[in-house]
Design an enzyme around this catalytic site. Structure first.
Site, PDB file in Angstrom:
ATOM      1  CG  HIS A  39     -11.271  30.205 -20.732  1.00  0.00           C
ATOM      2  ND1 HIS A  39     -11.663  28.990 -20.224  1.00  0.00           N
ATOM      3  CD2 HIS A  39     -10.706  30.871 -19.691  1.00  0.00           C
ATOM      4  CE1 HIS A  39     -11.350  28.909 -18.943  1.00  0.00           C
ATOM      5  NE2 HIS A  39     -10.772  30.029 -18.593  1.00  0.00           N
TER       6      HIS A  39
ATOM      7  CB  CYS B  75     -16.338  28.389 -24.151  1.00  0.00           C
ATOM      8  SG  CYS B  75     -17.080  26.888 -24.862  1.00  0.00           S
TER       9      CYS B  75
ATOM     10  CG  HIS C  74     -13.861  25.128 -22.302  1.00  0.00           C
ATOM     11  ND1 HIS C  74     -14.929  25.883 -21.871  1.00  0.00           N
ATOM     12  CD2 HIS C  74     -12.752  25.889 -22.089  1.00  0.00           C
ATOM     13  CE1 HIS C  74     -14.493  27.040 -21.399  1.00  0.00           C
ATOM     14  NE2 HIS C  74     -13.171  27.071 -21.534  1.00  0.00           N
TER      15      HIS C  74
END
Length: 355
Positions: A330, A270, A318
């Site tokens: 993402h 990520c 994240h």
């Protein structure tokens, strides 16, 4: 009397069961042993885990793996910095050692020349000189040269001290590097363990249940992977050219696999994706989610614009790249490629505008 005492000390003989009594005792003993074994097995047996529980545990393992991945990324960044610092210290020590050796050679030549001429008294050299004026001029020059050599000696001493300090700093950096490499290994092992546990749990599901899990996970993570890797028409305009470049890069990464620790170009995690996207726009971001959130100006959820970094979970574990319309691009998790997803799918932790 003695016979009575001997009889009193004798242990009574145990009478063995025979016939029907023996068969009854044996049957009871076997039944008791079987019951104990059954109870023990029941106590040790794991309760039946439902597919829903498996999916929940797998999701948790994937999340924990991502937390460990970001810690791994941070430890790797620190280890790389330590390696560079150590290399720089060693290079500087080597350069200074070369200069020190050259200075020592010069001092050695001067000392040799002095030794060879030290046996002649200056008065005698004056008498023997065919040109006293020339001798006096040379003697004055030698005095000045002696002053310069004294300065050179002090300079050598300073160089030796500086090199010793450099080597001590290098030794300290070696210890720091060893510690950071140990931390790196710990986080790497944690990621691998969690991912292996997730694979084992998924292996307990039937093929149909695994397919159902993937469909539900895709739905939970937005489930949109565009075949075209260009910014789609009608997308929200980025506020500036650099943000537009970052968003364009993210669209170009759609469909590429998630690989923990990866920063492209073939795969990403990520924070690796957001770092690569902004690198393409000429902006250097730090490596981890918890450092990227401080890499720009914080903006509220209502202020979001394409190119902003959006962060999730209380530990800021994240990150995605906002593209407008409540959507982001993402890298979700292992097995799920880079995709478009709503920012509402995870607990929102904050947002940062890089440029």
């Amino acid at each position: 009397m003695a016979a009575h005492r001997e009889a009193a000390h004798r242990k009574p003989r145990q009478r063995l069961f025979t016939g029907p009594a023996a068969r009854t005792a044996a049957t009871l003993a076997l039944a008791g042993a079987a019951s104990a074994t059954a109870l023990e097995g029941a106590a040790q047996a794991d309760p039946q885990v439902t597919p829903a529980q498996v999916r929940s545990k797998v999701d948790r393992l994937y999340h924990d793996a991502e937390v460990s991945t970001e810690r791994y990324n941070g430890a790797k960044e620190k280890a790389t910095a330590s390696e560079r610092s150590l290399d720089a210290l060693r290079d500087e020590a080597a350069r200074r050692t070369e200069r020190l050796n050259a200075a020592r050679d010069a001092l050695g030549a001067f000392a040799t020349a002095q030794y060879r001429s030290a046996g002649i008294d200056p008065a005698v050299r004056l008498v023997l000189s065919s040109d006293p004026d020339e001798y006096l001029e040379r003697a004055s020059y030698e005095d000045r040269a002696g002053d310069r050599q004294a300065g050179a000696i002090n300079g050598v001493r300073r160089q030796i001290s500086d090199i010793a300090q450099l080597r001590a700093r290098a030794e300290d950096e070696v210890a720091v590097l060893a510690s950071r490499r140990a931390e790196l290994k710990k986080h790497k092992d944690a990621v691998r363990t969690r991912l292996a546990d997730a694979r084992k749990l998924l292996a307990t599901l039937t093929a149909e249940q695994r397919a159902d899990y993937e469909r539900s996970a895709d739905a939970a993570h937005g489930g949109t992977v565009r075949a075209d890797r260009g910014t789609p028409r009608g997308s929200v305009a980025a506020p500036n050219a650099r943000a537009a470049q970052a968003v364009g890069f993210a669209y170009g990464a759609l469909g590429k696999p998630y690989v923990w620790g990866a920063t492209g170009p073939a795969s990403f995690d990520c924070s690796g994706l957001t770092q690569a996207a902004w690198r393409a726009a000429g902006v250097s971001l730090p490596r981890t989610t918890y450092t990227q959130i401080n890499a720009g100006r914080r903006v509220s959820r209502s202020e979001l614009a394409p190119g902003d970094l959006v962060f999730f979970y209380s530990g800021v574990t994240h990150v995605g790249l906002y593209i407008g319309g409540g959507q982001m691009i993402h890298a979700p998790r292992p097995g799920a490629p880079v995709r478009i997803a709503p920012i509402s799918e995870m607990p929102f932790a904050g947002a940062t505008r890089v440029a």
